[in-house]
Design a protein around this motif. Structure first.
Motif, short mmCIF file in Angstrom:
data_model
loop_
_atom_site.label_atom_id
_atom_site.label_comp_id
_atom_site.label_asym_id
_atom_site.label_seq_id
_atom_site.Cartn_x
_atom_site.Cartn_y
_atom_site.Cartn_z
N UNK A 110 0.86 -1.18 0.00
CA UNK A 110 0.00 0.00 0.00
C UNK A 110 0.90 1.23 0.00
N UNK A 111 0.38 2.33 -0.50
CA UNK A 111 1.21 3.54 -0.67
C UNK A 111 1.07 4.47 0.53
N UNK A 112 2.21 4.97 0.98
CA UNK A 112 2.25 6.02 2.01
C UNK A 112 2.50 7.34 1.29
N UNK A 113 1.69 8.34 1.65
CA UNK A 113 1.82 9.68 1.08
C UNK A 113 1.97 10.65 2.25
N UNK A 114 3.08 11.36 2.30
CA UNK A 114 3.32 12.36 3.35
C UNK A 114 3.15 13.75 2.75
N UNK A 115 2.66 14.70 3.57
CA UNK A 115 2.44 16.05 3.05
C UNK A 115 2.61 17.10 4.14
N UNK A 116 3.00 18.27 3.67
CA UNK A 116 3.14 19.46 4.52
C UNK A 116 2.57 20.63 3.72
N UNK A 117 1.51 21.26 4.24
CA UNK A 117 0.80 22.31 3.52
C UNK A 117 0.72 23.56 4.39
N UNK A 118 0.93 24.71 3.79
CA UNK A 118 0.75 25.98 4.47
C UNK A 118 -0.19 26.86 3.67
N UNK A 119 -0.93 27.72 4.36
CA UNK A 119 -1.83 28.63 3.64
C UNK A 119 -1.98 29.94 4.39
N UNK A 120 -2.38 30.97 3.65
CA UNK A 120 -2.70 32.28 4.22
C UNK A 120 -4.19 32.49 4.07
N UNK A 121 -4.83 33.08 5.09
CA UNK A 121 -6.27 33.28 5.07
C UNK A 121 -6.61 34.76 5.12
N UNK A 122 -7.89 35.06 4.91
CA UNK A 122 -8.33 36.45 4.75
C UNK A 122 -8.04 37.33 5.96
N UNK A 123 -8.01 36.75 7.15
CA UNK A 123 -7.70 37.54 8.34
C UNK A 123 -6.19 37.62 8.57
N UNK A 124 -5.41 37.31 7.53
CA UNK A 124 -3.94 37.30 7.55
C UNK A 124 -3.37 36.16 8.37
N UNK A 125 -4.20 35.21 8.77
CA UNK A 125 -3.73 34.07 9.55
C UNK A 125 -2.86 33.16 8.70
N UNK A 126 -1.84 32.61 9.34
CA UNK A 126 -1.00 31.58 8.74
C UNK A 126 -1.48 30.24 9.29
N UNK A 127 -1.68 29.28 8.39
CA UNK A 127 -2.12 27.94 8.79
C UNK A 127 -1.14 26.91 8.24
N UNK A 128 -0.96 25.82 8.99
CA UNK A 128 -0.14 24.73 8.46
C UNK A 128 -0.79 23.40 8.82
N UNK A 129 -0.48 22.38 8.02
CA UNK A 129 -0.93 21.02 8.30
C UNK A 129 0.17 20.06 7.85
N UNK A 130 0.43 19.07 8.65
CA UNK A 130 1.38 18.03 8.32
C UNK A 130 0.69 16.70 8.53
N UNK A 131 0.78 15.82 7.53
CA UNK A 131 0.06 14.57 7.66
C UNK A 131 0.64 13.44 6.84
N UNK A 132 0.04 12.29 7.06
CA UNK A 132 0.37 11.09 6.30
C UNK A 132 -0.93 10.45 5.86
N UNK A 133 -0.86 9.79 4.71
CA UNK A 133 -2.04 9.13 4.17
C UNK A 133 -1.63 7.77 3.63
N UNK A 134 -2.65 6.96 3.40
CA UNK A 134 -2.45 5.66 2.81
C UNK A 134 -3.40 5.54 1.61
N UNK A 135 -2.85 5.12 0.47
CA UNK A 135 -3.68 4.69 -0.64
C UNK A 135 -3.79 3.18 -0.47
#
Length: 181
Positions: free
Chosen positions: A127-152
C-alpha cells in the motif's frame, strides 16, 4: 561535503503544470512510470474560486482514473492556525485525500503552498504512504499549516494524481512533479 561513496540520490523535474484559468480538477498523469518509485509534488501559489474550500487529492491507478472508491484513502494530519486553533483532520475511509483542514480563501493573497511525497508508487505488493506538509494564508492574515500522512489502500501502481477543491474551481498556481531516486 559528503564523501563520494555516499549516494544521496537525485531529484529530477518531470513536469510543471501552470494553472491560469479556473478548472474543476488538475490531472497529472504524464511522468508516473517505472523510472522512479518515489515522487515529490510541489504546490505553489494555489488559489481557488470559492471561499472556504479545502484542497483534496486522488490518485490515478488501474483501480480508477482517478480512484474515487470510498475506502481508497486513509489519512491523519495535525495542524494549527497562528492563533493556536487546531486544524487536525483524519479519516479511515474516504474517496479523497483531504490535504488539510484549513480552508482556503479566494483573495489573491490567500494562497496555498506545500509539498507532497509519494512513496513506492510503482509497487503492486505494498500500500502507498503519502506524506504532506501544507501551508496557507487566510483572509484575516492568519498563517495555517498542516502536516500529515495518508495511505492509498489499493496495492496497485500509481499512474497519476488529481487535485480538486471541496467547492469551486482552482483558479491559479503551479504544480511541479519531481522523480526521486
Amino acid at each position: 561535503a559528503l564523501p563520494a561513496a555516499i549516494d544521496v540520490g537525485s531529484i529530477v523535474l518531470i513536469s510543471t503544470t501552470n494553472i491560469t484559468t479556473g478548472v474543476g480538477t488538475v490531472d497529472i498523469t504524464s511522468g508516473f512510470d517505472s523510472t522512479y518509485d518515489n515522487y515529490l509534488i510541489i504546490l505553489q501559489g494555489i488559489i481557488n474560486a470559492t471561499d472556504d474550500a479545502i484542497l483534496e487529492m486522488q490518485v490515478h491507478s488501474s483501480a480508477g482514473s482517478p480512484d474515487t472508491t470510498t475506502g481508497a484513502y486513509r489519512h491523519a494530519a495535525d495542524g494549527r492556525r497562528d492563533n493556536g486553533d487546531s486544524r487536525a483532520t483524519n479519516s479511515n475511509s474516504s474517496n479523497t485525500l483531504r490535504l488539510g483542514n484549513q480552508v482556503c480563501g479566494n483573495e489573491t493573497f490567500e494562497v496555498l503552498e506545500g509539498e507532497i511525497f509519494i512513496h513506492n508508487a510503482n509497487s503492486t505488493s505494498k500500500r502507498k504512504i503519502i506524506n504532506y506538509h501544507i501551508g496557507s494564508l487566510q483572509s484575516d492574515s492568519a498563517v495555517c499549516h498542516i502536516t500529515g500522512s495518508a495511505q492509498y489502500t489499493n496495492q496497485v501502481a500509481i499512474t497519476g494524481v488529481r487535485f480538486l477543491m471541496t467547492a469551486g474551481n482552482i483558479t491559479g498556481g503551479k504544480i511541479k512533479l519531481y522523480g526521486v531516486s
